[in-house]
Design a protein around this motif. Sequence first.
Motif, short mmCIF file in Angstrom:
data_model
loop_
_atom_site.label_atom_id
_atom_site.label_comp_id
_atom_site.label_asym_id
_atom_site.label_seq_id
_atom_site.Cartn_x
_atom_site.Cartn_y
_atom_site.Cartn_z
N GLY A 134 -19.16 -7.46 -1.22
CA GLY A 134 -18.99 -7.04 0.18
C GLY A 134 -17.64 -7.43 0.77
N PHE A 135 -17.39 -6.93 1.98
CA PHE A 135 -16.13 -7.23 2.64
C PHE A 135 -16.30 -8.29 3.73
CE2 PHE A 135 -15.15 -3.55 0.23
CZ PHE A 135 -13.82 -3.73 -0.13
N ASP A 136 -17.38 -8.99 3.66
CA ASP A 136 -17.56 -10.17 4.50
C ASP A 136 -16.84 -11.33 3.82
OD1 ASP A 136 -19.49 -9.92 2.39
OD2 ASP A 136 -20.43 -11.73 3.14
N SER A 137 -16.77 -12.49 4.45
CA SER A 137 -15.93 -13.55 3.90
C SER A 137 -16.43 -14.03 2.53
CB SER A 137 -15.83 -14.72 4.88
OG SER A 137 -17.11 -15.23 5.14
N GLU A 138 -17.74 -14.12 2.35
CA GLU A 138 -18.26 -14.57 1.06
C GLU A 138 -17.99 -13.56 -0.05
OE1 GLU A 138 -22.38 -15.54 1.66
OE2 GLU A 138 -21.92 -17.33 2.84
N GLY A 139 -18.17 -12.28 0.28
CA GLY A 139 -17.92 -11.23 -0.70
C GLY A 139 -16.44 -11.19 -1.09
N GLU A 140 -15.58 -11.36 -0.11
CA GLU A 140 -14.13 -11.35 -0.36
C GLU A 140 -13.74 -12.55 -1.23
OE1 GLU A 140 -12.14 -8.93 0.27
OE2 GLU A 140 -11.95 -8.44 2.40
N LEU B 135 -13.16 -1.99 -4.27
CA LEU B 135 -13.55 -0.84 -3.44
C LEU B 135 -12.59 -0.75 -2.26
CD1 LEU B 135 -17.45 -0.86 -3.05
CD2 LEU B 135 -16.07 0.41 -4.68
N ALA B 136 -12.34 0.48 -1.77
CA ALA B 136 -11.45 0.65 -0.63
C ALA B 136 -12.11 0.09 0.63
CB ALA B 136 -11.13 2.12 -0.43
N SER B 137 -11.30 -0.47 1.49
CA SER B 137 -11.78 -0.96 2.78
C SER B 137 -11.13 -0.11 3.86
CB SER B 137 -11.37 -2.43 2.92
OG SER B 137 -11.70 -2.92 4.18
N GLY B 138 -11.86 0.29 4.87
CA GLY B 138 -11.28 1.12 5.92
C GLY B 138 -12.33 1.55 6.91
N ILE B 139 -12.07 2.66 7.58
CA ILE B 139 -12.98 3.14 8.62
C ILE B 139 -14.11 3.95 7.99
CG2 ILE B 139 -13.10 4.59 10.69
CD1 ILE B 139 -9.98 3.97 10.92
N PRO B 140 -15.36 3.62 8.27
CA PRO B 140 -16.47 4.36 7.68
C PRO B 140 -16.48 5.82 8.13
CG PRO B 140 -17.26 2.36 8.78
CD PRO B 140 -15.83 2.55 9.17
N ALA C 44 -9.24 -6.04 12.18
CA ALA C 44 -9.16 -6.29 10.74
C ALA C 44 -9.37 -5.01 9.95
CB ALA C 44 -10.20 -7.34 10.35
N THR C 45 -10.37 -4.21 10.39
CA THR C 45 -10.66 -2.95 9.69
C THR C 45 -9.49 -1.98 9.85
OG1 THR C 45 -13.02 -3.25 10.07
CG2 THR C 45 -12.29 -1.03 9.53
N LEU C 46 -8.95 -1.90 11.09
CA LEU C 46 -7.81 -1.01 11.33
C LEU C 46 -6.62 -1.43 10.47
CD1 LEU C 46 -8.01 -0.38 15.18
CD2 LEU C 46 -8.53 1.22 13.32
N ARG D 130 -6.71 -2.92 7.58
CA ARG D 130 -7.00 -2.50 6.22
C ARG D 130 -6.80 -0.99 6.04
NH1 ARG D 130 -10.59 -5.70 3.14
NH2 ARG D 130 -9.99 -7.86 3.49
N ALA D 131 -7.26 -0.24 7.06
CA ALA D 131 -7.18 1.22 6.98
C ALA D 131 -5.72 1.67 6.95
CB ALA D 131 -7.91 1.84 8.16
N LEU D 132 -4.89 0.98 7.72
CA LEU D 132 -3.46 1.33 7.80
C LEU D 132 -2.77 0.96 6.49
CD1 LEU D 132 -1.74 2.49 10.12
CD2 LEU D 132 -0.97 0.17 10.59
N GLU D 133 -3.08 -0.24 6.03
CA GLU D 133 -2.51 -0.75 4.79
C GLU D 133 -2.86 0.16 3.60
OE1 GLU D 133 -3.72 -4.90 4.34
OE2 GLU D 133 -3.68 -4.56 2.17
N GLY D 134 -4.08 0.66 3.62
CA GLY D 134 -4.54 1.47 2.48
C GLY D 134 -4.36 2.97 2.69
N ARG D 135 -3.51 3.35 3.66
CA ARG D 135 -3.39 4.78 3.99
C ARG D 135 -2.90 5.60 2.79
NH1 ARG D 135 0.84 2.01 5.96
NH2 ARG D 135 2.94 2.87 5.82
N ARG D 136 -3.36 6.85 2.74
CA ARG D 136 -3.04 7.70 1.60
C ARG D 136 -2.34 8.98 2.06
NH1 ARG D 136 -8.68 8.43 -1.41
NH2 ARG D 136 -7.36 10.02 -2.39
N GLU D 137 -1.63 9.60 1.16
CA GLU D 137 -0.96 10.85 1.53
C GLU D 137 -1.98 11.94 1.79
OE1 GLU D 137 2.61 12.74 -0.22
OE2 GLU D 137 2.95 10.73 -1.04
N PHE D 138 -1.73 12.72 2.81
CA PHE D 138 -2.67 13.75 3.24
C PHE D 138 -2.36 15.07 2.57
CE2 PHE D 138 -4.67 16.47 6.54
CZ PHE D 138 -5.91 15.87 6.54
#
Lengths: 198, 198
Positions: free
Chosen positions: B144-150, B170-175, B186-188, B190-198
């Motif tokens: 998971g992406f909670d502290s223990e999972g991380e 697994l990718a982390s971002g906006i569901p 934090a989610t934003l 991650r979402a920005l950091e992991g952004r992909r080409e459209f």
Amino acid sequence: MQYAEPINNLIKAISRLPGIGEKTATRLALYILNSKKEYVDELSSCLLGVKDKVTLCSVCMTFSDTDPCIICKDDSRDASIICVVSDYKDMMALEGMGGYKGRYHILHGNLAPLKGIGPDELRIHELISRVDSSAVKEVILATGFDSEGEATAAYLSRLLKPYNVKLTRLASGIPVGSYVEYMDGATLGRALEGRREF
Amino acid sequence: MQYAEPINNLIKAISRLPGIGEKTATRLALYILNSKKEYVDELSSCLLGVKDKVTLCSVCMTFSDTDPCIICKDDSRDASIICVVSDYKDMMALEGMGGYKGRYHILHGNLAPLKGIGPDELRIHELISRVDSSAVKEVILATGFDSEGEATAAYLSRLLKPYNVKLTRLASGIPVGSYVEYMDGATLGRALEGRREF
């Protein structure tokens, strides 16, 4: 993907319990899968225990692990007053209140012809022979105030009329803590009809 | 008044289940008291069944009534990719999605030093020897992406680094279906950091 068959069987068996859907059943089944063997053994034997050890008291028909039950055995309780309830839970609610010192009779349901529940499906015969054979002075009809409970009380009152007992019914009216403005007409009618001197 | 002892025992046993308080436990116990013997026998044997018949798959450590489990037995599934999850439920969720054709490894928890759960309490040793002894190409860390999972993912990545495997997370971002405005920072991030080409 399906859960392994024994897990699936457990989910199905749990989801047959009232108010438990498939999601909750799955959660509980997985909890059980993860819990200690001792707890599961205990839960299982408790389940079997209620069916094996609990029977009906031969006097008042309540669920009990002794016969007669502790209330029917208790000489300090007045055997001349019988409070007739539809259900074991109703008896427990009245006992919870703590003020009643008579005995009980549990019908195990209400008359409901549409559901196929007639007088023979209830413990009415046992009530009649109890009233007939022992020194009962008062029968309190404490079935519910819904239509089935009312019909059952009316039926019992007709049936018990020939016997020399006082027949009473629990009072119907506005519950403690409730507001007059929110009560339905039927309840207000009952409350007015049953008004008492202040 | 107390319920008869076997009923009380059942109420207590049921109320130890998660999310079930004493009121619900009482309701369920009384339902069981009123239900057919066959159902109670079935429920009880299903409870024992999950503990007796379900064991851990010796390969992936999932709960299964066969060993190896149906996924580890399935030759059509890619044995060179292992998706590491904390829990059986996580595996079932990923299987429910239907798109994954590799294998799994179930840790049975996350590292949580404060709760006394260290590496020896999890199925980490089995994962390492599996990676070491078979032709594994990729390990997907799907805790998971909670502290223990991380923390668990970070620990595993350090542990698996010496082995010649591709490590992914697994990718982390906006569901899907969620709005940007309601996402936490934090989610934003991650979402920005992991952004992909459209």
